[in-house]
Design an enzyme around this catalytic site. Structure first.
Site, PDB file in Angstrom:
ATOM      1  N   ILE A  21       0.835  -1.215   0.000  1.00 32.39           N
ATOM      2  CA  ILE A  21       0.000   0.000   0.000  1.00 32.39           C
ATOM      3  C   ILE A  21       0.867   1.262   0.000  1.00 32.39           C
ATOM      4  CG2 ILE A  21      -0.298   0.018   2.528  1.00 32.39           C
ATOM      5  CD1 ILE A  21      -2.861   1.138  -0.118  1.00 32.39           C
ATOM      6  N   ARG A  25       0.128   3.411  -3.383  1.00 32.93           N
ATOM      7  CA  ARG A  25      -0.738   4.577  -3.192  1.00 32.93           C
ATOM      8  C   ARG A  25      -0.165   5.663  -2.285  1.00 32.93           C
ATOM      9  NH1 ARG A  25      -6.059   4.083  -4.930  1.00 32.93           N
ATOM     10  NH2 ARG A  25      -5.825   6.338  -5.011  1.00 32.93           N
ATOM     11  N   SER A  43      13.399  -0.714   6.072  1.00 33.75           N
ATOM     12  CA  SER A  43      12.946  -2.047   5.721  1.00 33.75           C
ATOM     13  C   SER A  43      13.802  -3.046   6.482  1.00 33.75           C
ATOM     14  CB  SER A  43      13.097  -2.279   4.211  1.00 33.75           C
ATOM     15  OG  SER A  43      12.814  -3.634   3.897  1.00 33.75           O
ATOM     16  N   HIS A  85       1.015  -3.085  14.293  1.00 30.15           N
ATOM     17  CA  HIS A  85       0.749  -1.635  14.351  1.00 30.15           C
ATOM     18  C   HIS A  85       0.997  -1.039  15.735  1.00 30.15           C
ATOM     19  CE1 HIS A  85      -2.109  -1.601  10.597  1.00 30.15           C
ATOM     20  NE2 HIS A  85      -0.844  -1.834  10.300  1.00 30.15           N
ATOM     21  N   LYS A 103      -4.856   1.478   8.681  1.00 31.79           N
ATOM     22  CA  LYS A 103      -5.993   0.803   9.304  1.00 31.79           C
ATOM     23  C   LYS A 103      -5.796  -0.702   9.171  1.00 31.79           C
ATOM     24  CE  LYS A 103      -7.955  -1.162   6.471  1.00 31.79           C
ATOM     25  NZ  LYS A 103      -7.582  -2.213   5.460  1.00 31.79           N
TER      26      LYS A 103
HETATM   27  N1  NAP Z   1      -5.433   2.622   3.497  1.00 35.71           N
HETATM   28  C1  NAP Z   1      -5.586   1.754   2.498  1.00 35.71           C
HETATM   29  O1  NAP Z   1      -6.149   2.042   1.444  1.00 35.71           O
HETATM   30  C2  NAP Z   1      -5.024   0.377   2.612  1.00 35.71           C
HETATM   31  C3  NAP Z   1      -5.058  -0.469   1.519  1.00 35.71           C
HETATM   32  C4  NAP Z   1      -4.469  -1.704   1.641  1.00 35.71           C
HETATM   33  C5  NAP Z   1      -3.925  -2.079   2.848  1.00 35.71           C
HETATM   34  N2  NAP Z   1      -3.978  -1.242   3.905  1.00 35.71           N
HETATM   35  C6  NAP Z   1      -3.416  -1.610   5.209  1.00 35.71           C
HETATM   36  O2  NAP Z   1      -2.019  -1.379   5.150  1.00 35.71           O
HETATM   37  C7  NAP Z   1      -1.355  -2.350   5.971  1.00 35.71           C
HETATM   38  C8  NAP Z   1      -0.315  -3.037   5.105  1.00 35.71           C
HETATM   39  O3  NAP Z   1      -0.975  -3.778   4.104  1.00 35.71           O
HETATM   40  P1  NAP Z   1      -0.194  -4.280   2.797  1.00 35.71           P
HETATM   41  O4  NAP Z   1      -1.089  -5.214   2.105  1.00 35.71           O
HETATM   42  O5  NAP Z   1       0.346  -3.121   2.049  1.00 35.71           O
HETATM   43  O6  NAP Z   1       1.008  -5.093   3.512  1.00 35.71           O
HETATM   44  P2  NAP Z   1       2.270  -5.820   2.875  1.00 35.71           P
HETATM   45  O7  NAP Z   1       2.426  -5.536   1.434  1.00 35.71           O
HETATM   46  O8  NAP Z   1       2.210  -7.235   3.340  1.00 35.71           O
HETATM   47  O9  NAP Z   1       3.466  -5.060   3.596  1.00 35.71           O
HETATM   48  C9  NAP Z   1       3.670  -5.068   4.963  1.00 35.71           C
HETATM   49  C10 NAP Z   1       5.144  -4.697   5.185  1.00 35.71           C
HETATM   50  O10 NAP Z   1       5.398  -4.848   6.563  1.00 35.71           O
HETATM   51  C11 NAP Z   1       6.759  -5.253   6.748  1.00 35.71           C
HETATM   52  N3  NAP Z   1       6.764  -6.397   7.681  1.00 35.71           N
HETATM   53  C12 NAP Z   1       7.396  -6.400   8.872  1.00 35.71           C
HETATM   54  N4  NAP Z   1       7.216  -7.555   9.505  1.00 35.71           N
HETATM   55  C13 NAP Z   1       6.465  -8.324   8.686  1.00 35.71           C
HETATM   56  C14 NAP Z   1       5.952  -9.643   8.786  1.00 35.71           C
HETATM   57  N5  NAP Z   1       6.171 -10.422   9.861  1.00 35.71           N
HETATM   58  N6  NAP Z   1       5.233 -10.112   7.760  1.00 35.71           N
HETATM   59  C15 NAP Z   1       4.980  -9.363   6.668  1.00 35.71           C
HETATM   60  N7  NAP Z   1       5.437  -8.086   6.526  1.00 35.71           N
HETATM   61  C16 NAP Z   1       6.172  -7.579   7.523  1.00 35.71           C
HETATM   62  C17 NAP Z   1       7.315  -5.600   5.389  1.00 35.71           C
HETATM   63  O11 NAP Z   1       8.212  -4.553   5.040  1.00 35.71           O
HETATM   64  P3  NAP Z   1       9.819  -4.745   4.944  1.00 35.71           P
HETATM   65  O12 NAP Z   1      10.050  -6.123   4.421  1.00 35.71           O
HETATM   66  O13 NAP Z   1      10.217  -3.679   4.016  1.00 35.71           O
HETATM   67  O14 NAP Z   1      10.371  -4.563   6.326  1.00 35.71           O
HETATM   68  C18 NAP Z   1       6.128  -5.589   4.454  1.00 35.71           C
HETATM   69  O15 NAP Z   1       6.427  -5.087   3.204  1.00 35.71           O
HETATM   70  C19 NAP Z   1      -2.453  -3.255   6.526  1.00 35.71           C
HETATM   71  O16 NAP Z   1      -2.826  -2.800   7.798  1.00 35.71           O
HETATM   72  C20 NAP Z   1      -3.599  -3.059   5.555  1.00 35.71           C
HETATM   73  O17 NAP Z   1      -4.884  -3.263   6.135  1.00 35.71           O
HETATM   74  C21 NAP Z   1      -4.496  -0.021   3.806  1.00 35.71           C
END
Ligand code: NAP
Length: 329
Positions: A21, A25, A43, A85, A103
């Site tokens: 995300i 975005r 990261s 979070h 969120k």
């Molecule tokens: N506001 C919106 O429109 C919107 C839309 C979609 C999602 N979200 C929210 O944004 C958040 C992230 O969602 P996402 O789908 O973007 O997540 P994602 O792609 O899975 O990314 C999460 C990031 O967290 C880090 N991380 C640290 N510990 C981790 C672990 N144990 N497992 C996985 N990742 C870990 C990683 O970064 P590094 O590897 O770089 O450390 C990873 O890239 C969620 O709360 C989701 O609900 C919001």
């Protein structure tokens, strides 16, 4: 630590984690927001942080803790998985940083209460990144409804559902602990936007499991003090749906793509009244850019932070009530 002087009137933001995300975005939107500057991206893998800083600017940092030590970071954006979070918010607040967290801010009410108390004691801003609230289309729908476009509101309905991820398999779609706080967040928050505070949960259910993992979907019935109900549904193995509708005494309306609206999209509000269907074009808007501006302005202008933490608590309480109703079904 390293230090760039703040550019006049800009909030210096550090990013914890190279999330999807953030890449798709939030960070492109921050680049367009004159009130913020991305000064660091952390990261667990430094190469990944470098990929981000090449596109979005700032310094690449190995590990989240080291980013929190930097004095060129006034605030952090936290797009980590939901279960991380609160932990990283507490650490960021302890390091004296304001926090804009994705969120759902918390997956448990008690955690939200703890973090909100700490933010208030520290005099720091804590805000949940419900970006959709900052798209002008919703204010326009509210204005039209208040003017009587569909008469008196009798029912609100909202759905948010996304298809199975391409990498999903029988052993595990859900990389998330629960779809309820994460995916139900949109319809629940939208119900509060239109029906106000004081919603009570009349009933809720979750589908216990599917071949792809536990609790892939659910629904809830909320009721406002006025007696108007909100019918909500959500899931992660669904054809894409992201919208809401209001049914009034003289007609009804429906807005699609309401929560993840692309910046360039001209939203079309479908209104049915007296047997006639019309589509009202609404303004395109940049809700991700807008929310970054709201966050930065609150800090830079020394605004009252309380409404932002009140909003976190009100949402977390409602989600908690939905979870308890679903568990006892
Ligand atoms: N506001 C919106 O429109 C919107 C839309 C979609 C999602 N979200 C929210 O944004 C958040 C992230 O969602 P996402 O789908 O973007 O997540 P994602 O792609 O899975 O990314 C999460 C990031 O967290 C880090 N991380 C640290 N510990 C981790 C672990 N144990 N497992 C996985 N990742 C870990 C990683 O970064 P590094 O590897 O770089 O450390 C990873 O890239 C969620 O709360 C989701 O609900 C919001």
């Amino acid at each position: 630590m390293s230090g760039t002087e703040p550019k006049a009137g800009r909030l210096r933001i550090g990013v914890l984690g190279c999330a999807d995300i953030a890449e798709r975005r939030m960070l492109p939107s921050m680049l367009r927001q004159p009130l913020v500057e991305v000064t660091a991206v952390a990261s667990r893998r430094i190469e990944r942080a470098r990929q981000f800083t090449e596109r979005f600017g700032g310094s690449a940092v190995a590990g989240y803790e080291r980013l929190l030590e930097r004095d060129d970071v006034d605030a952090v954006y936290v797009p980590l998985p939901p279960e991380l979070h609160v932990e990283w918010t507490l650490r960021a607040l302890a390091a004296g940083k304001h926090v804009l967290c994705e969120k759902p801010f918390a997956t448990r009410l008690a955690d939200a209460e703890k973090a909100v108390s700490f933010a208030r004691e520290s005099g720091l801003l804590l805000m949940e990144n419900f970006m959709f609230l900052h798209h002008s289309q919703h204010a326009e729908v509210r204005r039209l409804v208040a003017e009587g476009l569909i008469g008196e509101v009798q029912l609100f309905g909202s759905e948010f559902g996304i298809p199975l991820r391409p990498d999903a398999g029988p052993q595990g779609l859900p990389r998330r602990a629960s779809t309820l706080p994460e995916v139900a967040a949109y319809p629940i928050r939208a119900a509060r936007l239109f029906l106000g505070d004081g919603l009570r949960v009349a009933g809720a259910q979750v589908r216990p499991d599917s071949p792809y993992g536990p609790q892939p979907s659910g629904s809830a019935l909320l009721v406002a003090p006025s007696g108007v109900a909100a019918q909500l549904a959500y899931g992660v193995e669904h054809g894409y749906r992201s919208g809401y509708g209001l049914w009034g005494s003289e007609g009804r309306l429906r807005l699609e793509r309401a929560f993840s609206t692309p910046d360039e999209l001209t939203p079309l509000l479908r209104v049915e009244r007296g047997g006639t269907v019309t589509e009202i074009p609404l303004e395109a808007d940049r809700h991700f850019t807008n929310i970054a501006g709201v966050f930065a302005r609150a800090v830079l202008c020394g605004e009252d932070f309380t409404p932002h933490t009140e909003a976190i608590l009100a949402h977390a309480r409602l989600v908690d009530e939905v979870e308890r109703a679903a568990a006892s079904f």
